[in-house]
Scaffold this motif. Structure first.
Motif, PDB file in Angstrom:
ATOM      1  N   SER A  83       0.830  -1.199   0.000  1.00 50.50           N
ATOM      2  CA  SER A  83       0.000   0.000   0.000  1.00 50.50           C
ATOM      3  C   SER A  83       0.868   1.255   0.000  1.00 50.50           C
ATOM      4  N   GLY A  84       1.942   1.242   0.806  1.00 54.97           N
ATOM      5  CA  GLY A  84       2.847   2.384   0.808  1.00 54.97           C
ATOM      6  C   GLY A  84       3.545   2.577  -0.529  1.00 54.97           C
ATOM      7  N   LEU A  85       4.002   1.471  -1.125  1.00 52.19           N
ATOM      8  CA  LEU A  85       4.642   1.567  -2.441  1.00 52.19           C
ATOM      9  C   LEU A  85       3.654   2.034  -3.492  1.00 52.19           C
ATOM     10  N   GLY A  86       2.417   1.535  -3.423  1.00 51.88           N
ATOM     11  CA  GLY A  86       1.404   1.965  -4.375  1.00 51.88           C
ATOM     12  C   GLY A  86       1.100   3.446  -4.252  1.00 51.88           C
ATOM     13  N   TYR A  87       1.094   3.947  -3.006  1.00 51.37           N
ATOM     14  CA  TYR A  87       0.868   5.380  -2.792  1.00 51.37           C
ATOM     15  C   TYR A  87       1.937   6.199  -3.515  1.00 51.37           C
ATOM     16  N   LEU A  88       3.202   5.831  -3.297  1.00 54.46           N
ATOM     17  CA  LEU A  88       4.296   6.577  -3.923  1.00 54.46           C
ATOM     18  C   LEU A  88       4.294   6.436  -5.437  1.00 54.46           C
ATOM     19  N   ALA A  89       4.023   5.201  -5.930  1.00 56.21           N
ATOM     20  CA  ALA A  89       4.080   4.965  -7.371  1.00 56.21           C
ATOM     21  C   ALA A  89       2.984   5.720  -8.112  1.00 56.21           C
ATOM     22  N   THR A  90       1.761   5.651  -7.650  1.00 57.52           N
ATOM     23  CA  THR A  90       0.663   6.330  -8.349  1.00 57.52           C
ATOM     24  C   THR A  90       0.754   7.846  -8.204  1.00 57.52           C
ATOM     25  N   ARG A  91       1.232   8.317  -7.077  1.00 57.88           N
ATOM     26  CA  ARG A  91       1.402   9.760  -6.920  1.00 57.88           C
ATOM     27  C   ARG A  91       2.434  10.284  -7.911  1.00 57.88           C
ATOM     28  N   SER A  92       3.543   9.574  -8.020  1.00 63.15           N
ATOM     29  CA  SER A  92       4.574   9.983  -8.988  1.00 63.15           C
ATOM     30  C   SER A  92       4.069   9.857 -10.417  1.00 63.15           C
ATOM     31  N   ARG A  93       3.299   8.807 -10.702  1.00 61.80           N
ATOM     32  CA  ARG A  93       2.777   8.618 -12.053  1.00 61.80           C
ATOM     33  C   ARG A  93       1.818   9.741 -12.433  1.00 61.80           C
ATOM     34  N   ALA A  94       0.971  10.164 -11.498  1.00 62.66           N
ATOM     35  CA  ALA A  94       0.034  11.242 -11.798  1.00 62.66           C
ATOM     36  C   ALA A  94       0.774  12.543 -12.109  1.00 62.66           C
ATOM     37  N   ARG A 108       3.846  12.792 -13.223  1.00 61.14           N
ATOM     38  CA  ARG A 108       4.573  12.612 -14.482  1.00 61.14           C
ATOM     39  C   ARG A 108       3.641  12.755 -15.693  1.00 61.14           C
ATOM     40  N   LEU A 109       2.436  12.181 -15.608  1.00 64.08           N
ATOM     41  CA  LEU A 109       1.481  12.287 -16.713  1.00 64.08           C
ATOM     42  C   LEU A 109       1.005  13.718 -16.918  1.00 64.08           C
ATOM     43  N   ALA A 110       1.064  14.523 -15.860  1.00 64.63           N
ATOM     44  CA  ALA A 110       0.679  15.931 -15.979  1.00 64.63           C
ATOM     45  C   ALA A 110       1.840  16.802 -16.426  1.00 64.63           C
ATOM     46  N   GLY A 111       2.957  16.188 -16.763  1.00 65.91           N
ATOM     47  CA  GLY A 111       4.113  16.940 -17.219  1.00 65.91           C
ATOM     48  C   GLY A 111       4.757  17.758 -16.128  1.00 65.91           C
ATOM     49  N   GLY A 112       4.567  17.351 -14.895  1.00 69.10           N
ATOM     50  CA  GLY A 112       5.150  18.067 -13.772  1.00 69.10           C
ATOM     51  C   GLY A 112       4.326  19.245 -13.292  1.00 69.10           C
ATOM     52  N   THR A 147      -4.942   5.811 -13.082  1.00 71.08           N
ATOM     53  CA  THR A 147      -4.268   7.079 -12.845  1.00 71.08           C
ATOM     54  C   THR A 147      -4.134   7.860 -14.140  1.00 71.08           C
ATOM     55  N   ALA A 148      -4.723   9.041 -14.176  1.00 70.59           N
ATOM     56  CA  ALA A 148      -4.684   9.938 -15.323  1.00 70.59           C
ATOM     57  C   ALA A 148      -4.986  11.343 -14.828  1.00 70.59           C
ATOM     58  N   PRO A 149      -4.552  12.378 -15.567  1.00 72.43           N
ATOM     59  CA  PRO A 149      -4.793  13.746 -15.095  1.00 72.43           C
ATOM     60  C   PRO A 149      -6.263  14.074 -14.862  1.00 72.43           C
ATOM     61  N   ASP A 150      -7.153  13.491 -15.693  1.00 67.40           N
ATOM     62  CA  ASP A 150      -8.572  13.813 -15.549  1.00 67.40           C
ATOM     63  C   ASP A 150      -9.322  12.859 -14.607  1.00 67.40           C
ATOM     64  N   PHE A 151      -8.613  11.930 -13.970  1.00 70.80           N
ATOM     65  CA  PHE A 151      -9.264  10.993 -13.057  1.00 70.80           C
ATOM     66  C   PHE A 151      -9.650  11.712 -11.764  1.00 70.80           C
ATOM     67  N   ARG A 152     -10.900  11.526 -11.336  1.00 68.60           N
ATOM     68  CA  ARG A 152     -11.401  12.195 -10.131  1.00 68.60           C
ATOM     69  C   ARG A 152     -10.967  11.404  -8.884  1.00 68.60           C
TER      70      ARG A 152
END
Length: 396
Positions: free
Chosen positions: A14-25, A27-31, A93-98
């Motif tokens: 769960s902790g790794l998933g938190y970090l991974a998806t947060r970073s992915r979001a 990154r997909l938003a271009g920073g 995980t995507a920029p437009d995901f609520r």
């Protein structure tokens, strides 16, 4: 793999998933986090909840319902669910995901589940007592149980299981305990809230509340060693009312001392919650302080005070250790407060102690006794609710 290791692994995922998806979001938003629908942390929490909640929930339910199941199988299923949750969170995980909406919906569902645990637990307790009580009344007459005046259980047959002696002892001891705790606790609350200085209140209230933290077995020893012999030597024997240190009066007095903080602390908080404007208005009209307390403060606080007394009464009815060591175990009916008697809770314990046959009426009677106590407490709640509603309307 032990289940404890599985839980630790799921929490780590769960902790790794938190970090991974947060970073992915991010990154997909271009920073630029302004392009995201939600704050980055919500994307991480969405993944953590998807990973941890299903896996931990299935593990807990499985262990509870089927404890003999292989831990390896439970661990495998939990880890598969955790991995599936991680994969699903990453794909969503995507920029437009609520993400915020998803997290708040999940947390709301968890809060609803937690709030329903108390209701489900109460329902389970009542249903279990009802079913076992039904089995008892299939083997023993309900008229003899509710109207019998003799309590003499004998495993093997021929038992007399009348509840009236136990009910009488329970109510007798509880009334004495309330007669001690309610006046003392209420007067202490009035003094601390209306008369005592801030310094005195800061000392007196914690000292009274210390009584609530003393184990009931200590109160039982106090009743057995000190209060019982004192009442016997000073009152019972000189008046010719008995020669035993175990009596209704012993248990009632010690139980009343134990209940003082339940009444005083709650009543003090309730009295302090009465608006100061009511006091100022009464004093401005010429009332003295005592008149203001009797005619304004106490009536305004009455619903809460009734609740405090109800809590003390429920505590008195359900007490066991003080009765065992202070009042004895004699199931009898009488008016002499210096005689030994017993209560329903004591007999519940005695009937379920040792090697028992849960198909015999001598054991099943404990559930009937428990259901009777539940009904009495429910009746007290109904009466208190009526009083609260009646008097609250005058101040709304």
């Amino acid at each position: 793999m032990p289940v404890s290791w599985t839980i630790l692994i799921v929490l780590a995922l769960s902790g790794l998933g938190y970090l991974a998806t947060r970073s992915r979001a991010v990154r997909l938003a271009g920073g630029d986090i302004r392009k995201l629908h939600s704050r980055p942390s919500y994307y991480g929490w969405n993944a953590a909840l998807l990973i941890g909640v299903p896996a931990l929930f299935v593990t807990a339910i499985w262990r509870f319902l089927w404890p003999a199941t292989s831990p390896a199988l439970i661990s495998a299923v939990a880890l598969i669910l955790a991995a599936a949750g991680l994969a699903f969170a990453l794909t969503r995980t995507a920029p437009d995901f609520r993400a915020r909406n998803a997290v708040e919906t999940t947390v709301k569902a968890l809060l609803m589940l937690c709030s329903s645990i108390a209701i489900l637990t109460t329902a389970g307790i009542v249903l279990s007592m009802l079913f076992e009580t039904g089995h008892f009344f299939q083997q023993y007459s309900w008229t003899e149980f509710f109207f019998g005046t003799t309590w003499s259980p004998r495993f093997g047959g021929g038992s007399d299981l009348g509840i009236l002696p136990l009910l009488w002892g329970t109510l007798y001891i509880s009334v004495i305990a309330l007669a001690v705790s309610v006046p003392i606790g209420l007067f202490a609350a009035i003094y601390m809230s209306e008369y005592a200085s801030g310094r005195m209140r800061s000392i007196a209230k914690p000292m009274i509340e210390v009584l609530a933290g003393i184990p009931t077995i200590v109160y039982g020893l106090f009743a057995l060693i000190t209060v019982g012999p004192m009442l016997r030597d000073w009152f019972a024997q000189p008046l010719g009312l008995g020669s035993s240190g175990s009596s209704v009066m012993t248990a009632g007095l010690v139980m009343g001392i134990m209940l003082i903080p339940f009444v005083s602390s709650l009543s003090d908080d309730i009295i302090n919650a009465v608006p100061q404007s009511l006091r100022d208005g009464a004093l401005g009209l010429g009332s003295t302080r005592s008149e203001t307390i009797r005619k304004v403060v106490l009536p305004a606080a009455l619903p809460g005070i009734v609740g405090a007394i109800l809590l003390a009464a429920s505590r008195a009815i359900g007490e066991t250790m003080i009765v065992v060591m202070g009042a004895g175990a004699a199931a009898q009916m009488g008016l002499n407060p210096f005689e030994a008697m017993t209560t329903i809770t004591v007999k519940i314990v005695s009937q379920l102690t040792g090697d028992t046959d849960f198909a015999a009426p001598e054991t099943l009677v404990a559930f009937a006794l428990g259901l009777t106590l539940f009904t009495i407490t429910l009746g007290l709640n109904i009466v208190a609710l009526y009083v609260v509603r009646k008097y609250r309307e005058q101040y709304e």
